[in-house]
Design a protein around this motif. Structure first.
Motif, PDB file in Angstrom:
ATOM      1  N   VAL A 106      -6.369  -0.078   2.105  1.00  0.00           N
ATOM      2  CA  VAL A 106      -4.917   0.131   2.167  1.00  0.00           C
ATOM      3  C   VAL A 106      -4.232  -1.078   2.788  1.00  0.00           C
ATOM      4  O   VAL A 106      -3.193  -1.549   2.305  1.00  0.00           O
ATOM      5  CB  VAL A 106      -4.582   1.412   2.965  1.00  0.00           C
ATOM      6  CG1 VAL A 106      -3.077   1.501   3.225  1.00  0.00           C
ATOM      7  CG2 VAL A 106      -5.044   2.653   2.218  1.00  0.00           C
ATOM      8  N   MET A 107      -4.812  -1.612   3.848  1.00  0.00           N
ATOM      9  CA  MET A 107      -4.230  -2.783   4.507  1.00  0.00           C
ATOM     10  C   MET A 107      -4.281  -4.011   3.604  1.00  0.00           C
ATOM     11  O   MET A 107      -3.390  -4.862   3.650  1.00  0.00           O
ATOM     12  CB  MET A 107      -4.955  -3.067   5.822  1.00  0.00           C
ATOM     13  CG  MET A 107      -4.480  -2.223   6.988  1.00  0.00           C
ATOM     14  SD  MET A 107      -2.723  -2.490   7.375  1.00  0.00           S
ATOM     15  CE  MET A 107      -2.747  -4.216   7.870  1.00  0.00           C
ATOM     16  N   ARG A 108      -5.311  -4.101   2.779  1.00  0.00           N
ATOM     17  CA  ARG A 108      -5.391  -5.223   1.837  1.00  0.00           C
ATOM     18  C   ARG A 108      -4.243  -5.139   0.830  1.00  0.00           C
ATOM     19  O   ARG A 108      -3.606  -6.142   0.513  1.00  0.00           O
ATOM     20  CB  ARG A 108      -6.738  -5.186   1.109  1.00  0.00           C
ATOM     21  CG  ARG A 108      -6.980  -6.413   0.225  1.00  0.00           C
ATOM     22  CD  ARG A 108      -7.315  -7.628   1.052  1.00  0.00           C
ATOM     23  NE  ARG A 108      -7.423  -8.826   0.240  1.00  0.00           N
ATOM     24  CZ  ARG A 108      -7.755 -10.023   0.715  1.00  0.00           C
ATOM     25  NH1 ARG A 108      -7.990 -10.166   2.009  1.00  0.00           N
ATOM     26  NH2 ARG A 108      -7.839 -11.071  -0.065  1.00  0.00           N
ATOM     27  N   MET A 109      -3.981  -3.930   0.349  1.00  0.00           N
ATOM     28  CA  MET A 109      -2.877  -3.738  -0.593  1.00  0.00           C
ATOM     29  C   MET A 109      -1.535  -4.037   0.062  1.00  0.00           C
ATOM     30  O   MET A 109      -0.674  -4.716  -0.513  1.00  0.00           O
ATOM     31  CB  MET A 109      -2.888  -2.307  -1.131  1.00  0.00           C
ATOM     32  CG  MET A 109      -4.032  -1.990  -2.060  1.00  0.00           C
ATOM     33  SD  MET A 109      -3.965  -0.271  -2.614  1.00  0.00           S
ATOM     34  CE  MET A 109      -5.438   0.400  -1.876  1.00  0.00           C
TER      35      MET A 109
ATOM     36  N   ILE B 229       1.540   3.524  -0.358  1.00  0.00           N
ATOM     37  CA  ILE B 229       1.200   2.099  -0.378  1.00  0.00           C
ATOM     38  C   ILE B 229       0.338   1.783  -1.600  1.00  0.00           C
ATOM     39  O   ILE B 229       0.571   0.786  -2.299  1.00  0.00           O
ATOM     40  CB  ILE B 229       0.474   1.696   0.923  1.00  0.00           C
ATOM     41  CG1 ILE B 229       1.447   1.704   2.111  1.00  0.00           C
ATOM     42  CG2 ILE B 229      -0.162   0.301   0.784  1.00  0.00           C
ATOM     43  CD1 ILE B 229       0.779   1.530   3.456  1.00  0.00           C
ATOM     44  N   CYS B 230      -0.646   2.630  -1.869  1.00  0.00           N
ATOM     45  CA  CYS B 230      -1.535   2.399  -3.017  1.00  0.00           C
ATOM     46  C   CYS B 230      -0.770   2.444  -4.332  1.00  0.00           C
ATOM     47  O   CYS B 230      -0.907   1.545  -5.184  1.00  0.00           O
ATOM     48  CB  CYS B 230      -2.641   3.456  -3.040  1.00  0.00           C
ATOM     49  SG  CYS B 230      -3.787   3.401  -1.649  1.00  0.00           S
ATOM     50  N   VAL B 231       0.029   3.482  -4.520  1.00  0.00           N
ATOM     51  CA  VAL B 231       0.777   3.642  -5.774  1.00  0.00           C
ATOM     52  C   VAL B 231       1.792   2.517  -5.936  1.00  0.00           C
ATOM     53  O   VAL B 231       1.980   1.980  -7.035  1.00  0.00           O
ATOM     54  CB  VAL B 231       1.468   5.022  -5.814  1.00  0.00           C
ATOM     55  CG1 VAL B 231       2.311   5.156  -7.078  1.00  0.00           C
ATOM     56  CG2 VAL B 231       0.432   6.145  -5.749  1.00  0.00           C
TER      57      VAL B 231
ATOM     58  N   TRP C 208      -7.200   2.408  -7.509  1.00  0.00           N
ATOM     59  CA  TRP C 208      -7.334   3.783  -8.000  1.00  0.00           C
ATOM     60  C   TRP C 208      -8.408   4.548  -7.229  1.00  0.00           C
ATOM     61  O   TRP C 208      -8.246   5.749  -6.945  1.00  0.00           O
ATOM     62  CB  TRP C 208      -7.662   3.786  -9.491  1.00  0.00           C
ATOM     63  CG  TRP C 208      -6.470   3.553 -10.367  1.00  0.00           C
ATOM     64  CD1 TRP C 208      -6.203   2.449 -11.130  1.00  0.00           C
ATOM     65  CD2 TRP C 208      -5.366   4.443 -10.568  1.00  0.00           C
ATOM     66  NE1 TRP C 208      -5.002   2.587 -11.789  1.00  0.00           N
ATOM     67  CE2 TRP C 208      -4.460   3.814 -11.462  1.00  0.00           C
ATOM     68  CE3 TRP C 208      -5.047   5.706 -10.074  1.00  0.00           C
ATOM     69  CZ2 TRP C 208      -3.281   4.411 -11.871  1.00  0.00           C
ATOM     70  CZ3 TRP C 208      -3.855   6.303 -10.485  1.00  0.00           C
ATOM     71  CH2 TRP C 208      -2.998   5.663 -11.364  1.00  0.00           C
ATOM     72  N   ALA C 209      -9.484   3.878  -6.862  1.00  0.00           N
ATOM     73  CA  ALA C 209     -10.546   4.531  -6.088  1.00  0.00           C
ATOM     74  C   ALA C 209     -10.020   4.962  -4.714  1.00  0.00           C
ATOM     75  O   ALA C 209     -10.365   6.048  -4.214  1.00  0.00           O
ATOM     76  CB  ALA C 209     -11.739   3.588  -5.926  1.00  0.00           C
TER      77      ALA C 209
END
Length: 481
Positions: A77-80, A396-398, A427-428
């Motif tokens: 999540v932090m990478r994204m 955050i992912c979406v 997605w994972a």
């Protein structure tokens, strides 16, 4: 006190989202050392010190796998978030990016939920700090200590962003030094080479000598996940603070790249030391707390008081950052027209005074609820904000799925941090977060209550966002006719 209205939209078309200097009324008052320590200290909350004992009792040594699973999810999540924040530094962080990538409703909803989460945290941490301070100086009542702590840190945040940064530098520094020392001293005791240690130095034997590594079964790993997931909230603070630094891109890139070792050392490393110093089912781990029990096993004098000082530091750090984070999110919402306009104004020192005071007022109200109706009103506030961390990570992912294309089209040269194996790992991670939310509902008890109440509050905020958006559209249509 003079104020300056800020007119440009946050990260919108009228601003320069990739600017290295704040152009929204805030000032670049945070130095690189402040950002570095905020990034490191952001993953070390009071929950790590206080709540880890319950996790160990529930899962045994397998709690290490629980921490590793959640830690991996947070790293992704932090990478994204780092990818988006390095390209477009913003005081609104993921809320501003959701606004751009998903729609105004998304930025509004997740921004206000995040603000709500942190103002409730203010009450929790102020009360926790007051309990410790009252035990030292009982002549001052607990409510007075909570008031003193809140007033002092409010004044710090009102002074300037550099004041916040300086306080957080020292608060986080104490936490980092304490855990690093704990890991080093603990490992020496584990291998029986610490002079004067009372611990037998059993090596890694305690990981399996009390029922094996999975004494409660493999299902306990997921139970442990539910117990530790919320102690990781705060990792994202550095992406909000970066907007007020001298070199946001460098700060975000450095923080994103270092998140793996930070989680590895501070979470996995310290819990590993506890589990190798003591059998997981040692009663003292729950009765005294995991870190105090471990220090007692080594023979550290006054371990309880030493840990109380460290926990108080962690509490003050969390309170300080919580107030900063809530106020900056309120400021960002104000700039986008999703909060009162007063929240979007800064004074001559670049401080969003109204946003800070608005956040702390709700924090004071929550503290009052905690003392007056702890099992009803405050319990509702606590549970209804309990799953917000997972909602934030999911958004955050979406958002990153959409923002990658936007950045590549508009400013491809600023895509200096990239999510690994995009979009498959994104997605994972979404699947992992949805699974945890689903398991919380399946698990029942307080976990189910937190998800259900948090979903209800999120639905309410979403309805407000949609109504507001429809009303704004109708107004624009009337003007153009």
């Amino acid at each position: 006190m003079t104020t300056q209205p800020t007119l440009a939209k946050e990260g919108g078309a009228t601003g320069n989202p990739g600017a290295s200097q704040p152009s929204d009324g805030l000032k670049a008052g945070l130095k690189n050392r402040h950002l570095s320590m905020i990034a490191i200290g952001g993953v070390i909350g009071a929950g790590l010190f206080v709540g880890s004992g319950s996790g160990i009792a529930a899962a045994g040594p397998a709690i290490l796998l629980s921490y590793a699973l959640v830690g991996t999810m947070v790293v992704f999540v932090m990478r994204m978030l780092g990818e988006m924040a390095a390209a477009r530094p913003s005081s609104g962080s993921f809320s501003a990016y959701a606004d751009q990538a998903l729609g105004r409703w998304a930025g509004f909803t997740i921004g206000w939920l995040y603000w709500f989460f942190w103002v409730v945290v203010l009450a929790v941490e102020a009360t926790a700090g007051a309990v410790i301070l009252e035990s030292w100086i009982p002549a001052v009542p607990q409510w007075a200590w909570a008031l003193i702590v809140m007033v002092v840190l409010t004044a710090t945040n009102l002074a300037s962003v550099s004041s916040y940064g300086e306080f957080e530098f020292w608060f986080a520094g104490i936490k980092v030094v304490a855990i690093a020392a704990f890991v080093v001293v603990g490992l020496l005791a584990v291998f029986g080479v610490l002079p004067g240690s009372d611990n037998p130095g059993a090596g890694f034997a305690h990981l399996t000598d009390a029922g094996g590594f999975l004494p409660m079964g493999a299902g306990a790993i997921l139970t442990g996940v539910l117990m530790v997931v919320f102690s990781f909230m705060g990792s994202e603070i550095v992406t909000l603070a970066a907007g007020e630094s001298e070199d946001p891109q460098k700060a975000v890139t450095k923080a994103t790249n270092s998140v793996i070792w930070r989680i590895g050392v501070f979470y996995l490393g310290s819990i590993f030391v506890v589990l190798t110093l003591l059998p997981w089912n040692d009663k003292s781990i729950v009765e005294k707390g995991s870190y105090v029990a471990a220090l007692d096993s080594i023979g550290i004098p006054h371990a309880g008081q030493v840990m109380n000082v460290i926990v108080l530091t962690a509490v003050l750090s969390c309170l300080n950052s919580g107030l900063y984070t809530a106020s900056r999110m309120a400021f960002s919402l104000g700039r986008r027209g999703d909060a009162p306009k007063a929240f979007a104004r800064t004074n001559a020192r670049g401080v969003p005074t109204a946003a800070i005071l608005g956040s702390v007022v709700f924090g004071f109200v929550a503290v009052f609820f905690n003392y007056k109706w702890p099992d009803t009103v405050f319990a509702f506030l606590l549970n209804s904000s309990g799953a917000v961390a997972l909602f934030v990570w999911l958004v955050i992912c979406v958002t990153q799925l959409r923002m990658r294309g936007i950045i590549l089209r508009e400013t491809p040269e600023k895509l200096i941090v990239r999510m690994w194996l995009f979009p498959y790992l994104t997605w994972a991670t979404i699947a992992m977060i949805v699974f945890v939310l689903g398991y919380m509902i399946y698990d029942g008890g307080s976990a189910r209550e937190q998800v259900v109440l948090s979903l209800l509050v999120a639905a309410l905020v979403l309805v407000i966002a949609l109504v507001k958006e429809r009303f704004a559209k109708a107004t624009r249509d009337e003007i153009t006719q």
